[in-house]
Design a protein around this motif. Structure first.
Motif, PDB file in Angstrom:
ATOM      1  N   GLY A 241       8.376  -4.668 -10.799  1.00 57.34           N
ATOM      2  CA  GLY A 241       9.568  -5.298 -10.056  1.00 57.34           C
ATOM      3  C   GLY A 241       9.022  -6.038  -8.786  1.00 57.34           C
ATOM      4  O   GLY A 241       9.659  -6.256  -7.737  1.00 57.34           O
ATOM      5  N   THR A 242       7.722  -6.177  -8.819  1.00 56.16           N
ATOM      6  CA  THR A 242       6.848  -6.758  -7.858  1.00 56.16           C
ATOM      7  C   THR A 242       6.825  -8.378  -8.465  1.00 56.16           C
ATOM      8  O   THR A 242       6.302  -8.874  -9.347  1.00 56.16           O
ATOM      9  CB  THR A 242       5.426  -6.069  -7.392  1.00 56.16           C
ATOM     10  OG1 THR A 242       5.911  -4.874  -7.265  1.00 56.16           O
ATOM     11  CG2 THR A 242       4.709  -6.936  -6.318  1.00 56.16           C
TER      12      THR A 242
ATOM     13  N   TYR B  15      -1.412 -17.204   5.334  1.00 55.29           N
ATOM     14  CA  TYR B  15      -1.885 -15.969   5.127  1.00 55.29           C
ATOM     15  C   TYR B  15      -1.434 -15.614   3.461  1.00 55.29           C
ATOM     16  O   TYR B  15      -0.336 -15.324   3.308  1.00 55.29           O
ATOM     17  CB  TYR B  15      -1.715 -14.922   5.915  1.00 55.29           C
ATOM     18  CG  TYR B  15      -2.247 -15.291   7.442  1.00 55.29           C
ATOM     19  CD1 TYR B  15      -3.494 -14.946   7.777  1.00 55.29           C
ATOM     20  CD2 TYR B  15      -1.423 -15.965   8.243  1.00 55.29           C
ATOM     21  CE1 TYR B  15      -3.944 -15.367   8.815  1.00 55.29           C
ATOM     22  CE2 TYR B  15      -1.885 -16.455   9.448  1.00 55.29           C
ATOM     23  CZ  TYR B  15      -3.295 -16.002   9.833  1.00 55.29           C
ATOM     24  OH  TYR B  15      -3.590 -16.501  11.257  1.00 55.29           O
ATOM     25  N   MET B  16      -2.524 -15.576   2.693  1.00 55.40           N
ATOM     26  CA  MET B  16      -2.196 -15.127   1.159  1.00 55.40           C
ATOM     27  C   MET B  16      -2.145 -13.444   1.254  1.00 55.40           C
ATOM     28  O   MET B  16      -3.396 -12.807   1.650  1.00 55.40           O
ATOM     29  CB  MET B  16      -3.121 -15.639   0.212  1.00 55.40           C
ATOM     30  CG  MET B  16      -2.719 -17.177   0.160  1.00 55.40           C
ATOM     31  SD  MET B  16      -4.028 -17.696  -1.345  1.00 55.40           S
ATOM     32  CE  MET B  16      -5.588 -17.313  -0.713  1.00 55.40           C
ATOM     33  N   VAL B  17      -1.168 -12.919   0.692  1.00 55.80           N
ATOM     34  CA  VAL B  17      -1.318 -11.400   0.223  1.00 55.80           C
ATOM     35  C   VAL B  17      -1.897 -11.407  -1.084  1.00 55.80           C
ATOM     36  O   VAL B  17      -1.064 -11.876  -2.080  1.00 55.80           O
ATOM     37  CB  VAL B  17       0.099 -10.805   0.511  1.00 55.80           C
ATOM     38  CG1 VAL B  17       0.109  -9.331   0.144  1.00 55.80           C
ATOM     39  CG2 VAL B  17       0.371 -10.916   1.972  1.00 55.80           C
ATOM     40  N   LEU B  18      -2.668 -10.504  -1.281  1.00 52.58           N
ATOM     41  CA  LEU B  18      -3.435 -10.514  -2.589  1.00 52.58           C
ATOM     42  C   LEU B  18      -3.367  -9.010  -3.197  1.00 52.58           C
ATOM     43  O   LEU B  18      -3.478  -7.982  -2.602  1.00 52.58           O
ATOM     44  CB  LEU B  18      -4.939 -11.130  -2.561  1.00 52.58           C
ATOM     45  CG  LEU B  18      -5.115 -12.358  -2.073  1.00 52.58           C
ATOM     46  CD1 LEU B  18      -6.628 -12.547  -2.130  1.00 52.58           C
ATOM     47  CD2 LEU B  18      -4.328 -13.509  -2.886  1.00 52.58           C
ATOM     48  N   TYR B  19      -2.938  -8.885  -4.390  1.00 49.21           N
ATOM     49  CA  TYR B  19      -2.857  -7.468  -5.208  1.00 49.21           C
ATOM     50  C   TYR B  19      -3.949  -7.265  -5.996  1.00 49.21           C
ATOM     51  O   TYR B  19      -4.075  -6.221  -6.434  1.00 49.21           O
ATOM     52  CB  TYR B  19      -1.808  -7.274  -5.795  1.00 49.21           C
ATOM     53  CG  TYR B  19      -0.423  -7.520  -4.988  1.00 49.21           C
ATOM     54  CD1 TYR B  19      -0.366  -6.822  -3.836  1.00 49.21           C
ATOM     55  CD2 TYR B  19       0.820  -7.962  -5.571  1.00 49.21           C
ATOM     56  CE1 TYR B  19       0.869  -6.773  -3.031  1.00 49.21           C
ATOM     57  CE2 TYR B  19       1.882  -8.118  -4.514  1.00 49.21           C
ATOM     58  CZ  TYR B  19       1.923  -7.575  -3.311  1.00 49.21           C
ATOM     59  OH  TYR B  19       2.902  -7.615  -2.775  1.00 49.21           O
ATOM     60  N   GLY B  20      -5.062  -8.432  -6.250  1.00 51.26           N
ATOM     61  CA  GLY B  20      -5.967  -7.787  -7.327  1.00 51.26           C
ATOM     62  C   GLY B  20      -7.051  -9.345  -7.307  1.00 51.26           C
ATOM     63  O   GLY B  20      -6.281 -10.186  -7.127  1.00 51.26           O
ATOM     64  N   VAL B  21      -8.125  -8.810  -7.688  1.00 49.13           N
ATOM     65  CA  VAL B  21      -9.182  -9.634  -7.777  1.00 49.13           C
ATOM     66  C   VAL B  21      -9.829  -9.525  -9.110  1.00 49.13           C
ATOM     67  O   VAL B  21     -10.303  -8.475  -9.364  1.00 49.13           O
ATOM     68  CB  VAL B  21     -10.368 -10.020  -6.557  1.00 49.13           C
ATOM     69  CG1 VAL B  21     -11.395 -10.964  -6.866  1.00 49.13           C
ATOM     70  CG2 VAL B  21      -9.818  -9.858  -5.288  1.00 49.13           C
ATOM     71  N   PHE B  22     -10.106 -10.713  -9.821  1.00 48.39           N
ATOM     72  CA  PHE B  22     -10.747 -10.736 -11.336  1.00 48.39           C
ATOM     73  C   PHE B  22     -11.537 -11.749 -11.718  1.00 48.39           C
ATOM     74  O   PHE B  22     -11.430 -12.845 -11.068  1.00 48.39           O
ATOM     75  CB  PHE B  22      -9.350 -10.571 -12.261  1.00 48.39           C
ATOM     76  CG  PHE B  22      -8.259  -9.670 -11.837  1.00 48.39           C
ATOM     77  CD1 PHE B  22      -8.696  -8.334 -12.384  1.00 48.39           C
ATOM     78  CD2 PHE B  22      -7.383  -9.664 -11.212  1.00 48.39           C
ATOM     79  CE1 PHE B  22      -7.702  -7.310 -12.479  1.00 48.39           C
ATOM     80  CE2 PHE B  22      -6.446  -8.567 -11.189  1.00 48.39           C
ATOM     81  CZ  PHE B  22      -6.570  -7.549 -11.537  1.00 48.39           C
TER      82      PHE B  22
ATOM     83  N   ARG C  50       0.838  -1.006  -0.138  1.00 50.07           N
ATOM     84  CA  ARG C  50      -0.013  -0.035  -0.131  1.00 50.07           C
ATOM     85  C   ARG C  50       0.786   1.372  -0.045  1.00 50.07           C
ATOM     86  O   ARG C  50       0.571   2.245  -0.672  1.00 50.07           O
ATOM     87  CB  ARG C  50      -0.814   0.075   1.274  1.00 50.07           C
ATOM     88  CG  ARG C  50      -1.998  -1.100   0.940  1.00 50.07           C
ATOM     89  CD  ARG C  50      -3.074  -0.976   2.164  1.00 50.07           C
ATOM     90  NE  ARG C  50      -4.059  -1.919   1.908  1.00 50.07           N
ATOM     91  CZ  ARG C  50      -4.852  -2.213   2.899  1.00 50.07           C
ATOM     92  NH1 ARG C  50      -4.887  -1.647   4.050  1.00 50.07           N
ATOM     93  NH2 ARG C  50      -6.026  -2.994   2.688  1.00 50.07           N
ATOM     94  N   ALA C  51       1.924   1.323   0.510  1.00 47.77           N
ATOM     95  CA  ALA C  51       3.045   2.369   0.426  1.00 47.77           C
ATOM     96  C   ALA C  51       3.213   2.510  -0.910  1.00 47.77           C
ATOM     97  O   ALA C  51       3.618   3.547  -1.116  1.00 47.77           O
ATOM     98  CB  ALA C  51       4.162   2.067   1.338  1.00 47.77           C
ATOM     99  N   LYS C  52       3.424   1.655  -1.779  1.00 46.04           N
ATOM    100  CA  LYS C  52       3.935   1.754  -3.117  1.00 46.04           C
ATOM    101  C   LYS C  52       2.510   1.983  -3.936  1.00 46.04           C
ATOM    102  O   LYS C  52       2.814   1.894  -5.385  1.00 46.04           O
ATOM    103  CB  LYS C  52       4.551   0.508  -3.753  1.00 46.04           C
ATOM    104  CG  LYS C  52       5.904   0.103  -2.997  1.00 46.04           C
ATOM    105  CD  LYS C  52       6.405  -1.107  -3.429  1.00 46.04           C
ATOM    106  CE  LYS C  52       7.536  -1.596  -2.871  1.00 46.04           C
ATOM    107  NZ  LYS C  52       8.251  -3.052  -3.247  1.00 46.04           N
TER     108      LYS C  52
END
Length: 193
Positions: free
Chosen positions: A154-155, A130-137, A115-117
């Motif tokens: 770069g992620t 615990y899964m870290v998710l960046y998007g749901v489609f 979130r800082a990025k």
């Protein structure tokens, strides 16, 4: 010259009389019109009347709610009519996974870094991890396109499918939602135990 006459006619007060004056200078005490017994009777009747009025008002205010009589239990089973959109269904979504952590604290830290990025992120619990998710489609093609953009920055990410049990209304809201962070929050809520 006549002398002054100092007298105490039935009183503790000294009365000074001039020669030639007649009668007492101090008036006698007036007797009470209400006799003591009558006064006591009036006070007692006022107390009794006030008490009766108070008890009547308390009973009027503190009436218990009347409960309707219970209906006899029918032997015929009643069919429940589901409210439209409240039926639970299993829905599969394609997600962009940014990491898998064994502790919730590590997942929270990873979400904070993303979130800082300015990357929408949240975490969900899955099989003790615990899964870290960046998007749901809705489709894996959409997820792969978004994952490619994140990898260019770069992620490191991974696209996978997850299944969540939710109501039909929640599914509709999630598929119509356009804010990526809100979609992640809705998925987390659906996958919470």
């Amino acid at each position: 010259m006549d002398e002054l006459d100092w007298t105490r006619p039935n009183s503790d007060v000294l009365v000074w009389k001039m020669p030639g004056e007649e009668g007492p200078a101090v008036s006698e005490k007036k007797k009470s019109i209400i006799r003591p017994a009558t006064g006591v009777a009036i006070v007692l009747s006022a107390l009794i009347t006030g008490t009766l009025f108070g008890v009547t008002m308390i009973r009027a205010v503190n009436l218990e709610e009347e409960k309707p009589p219970t209906a006899a239990v029918s032997e015929v089973p009643v069919q429940e009519v589901p409210v439209q959109g409240t039926k639970r269904v299993d829905v599969t979504f394609s997600v962009i996974q940014g990491g898998l952590f064994s502790t919730e604290e590590a997942a929270k830290k990873s979400v904070g870094n993303a979130r800082a990025k300015k990357i929408p992120a949240n975490y969900v619990s899955s099989e003790g991890q615990y899964m870290v998710l960046y998007g749901v489609f809705s489709s894996s093609d959409e997820a792969k396109s978004a994952a490619a953009l994140l990898e260019e920055k770069g992620t490191a990410v991974y696209v996978k499918d997850v299944t969540a049990s939710m109501t039909e209304n929640a599914e509709k809201m999630m598929t119509e939602e356009i804010d990526p962070q809100k979609k992640l929050d809705q998925l987390k809520e659906a996958m919470s135990p």
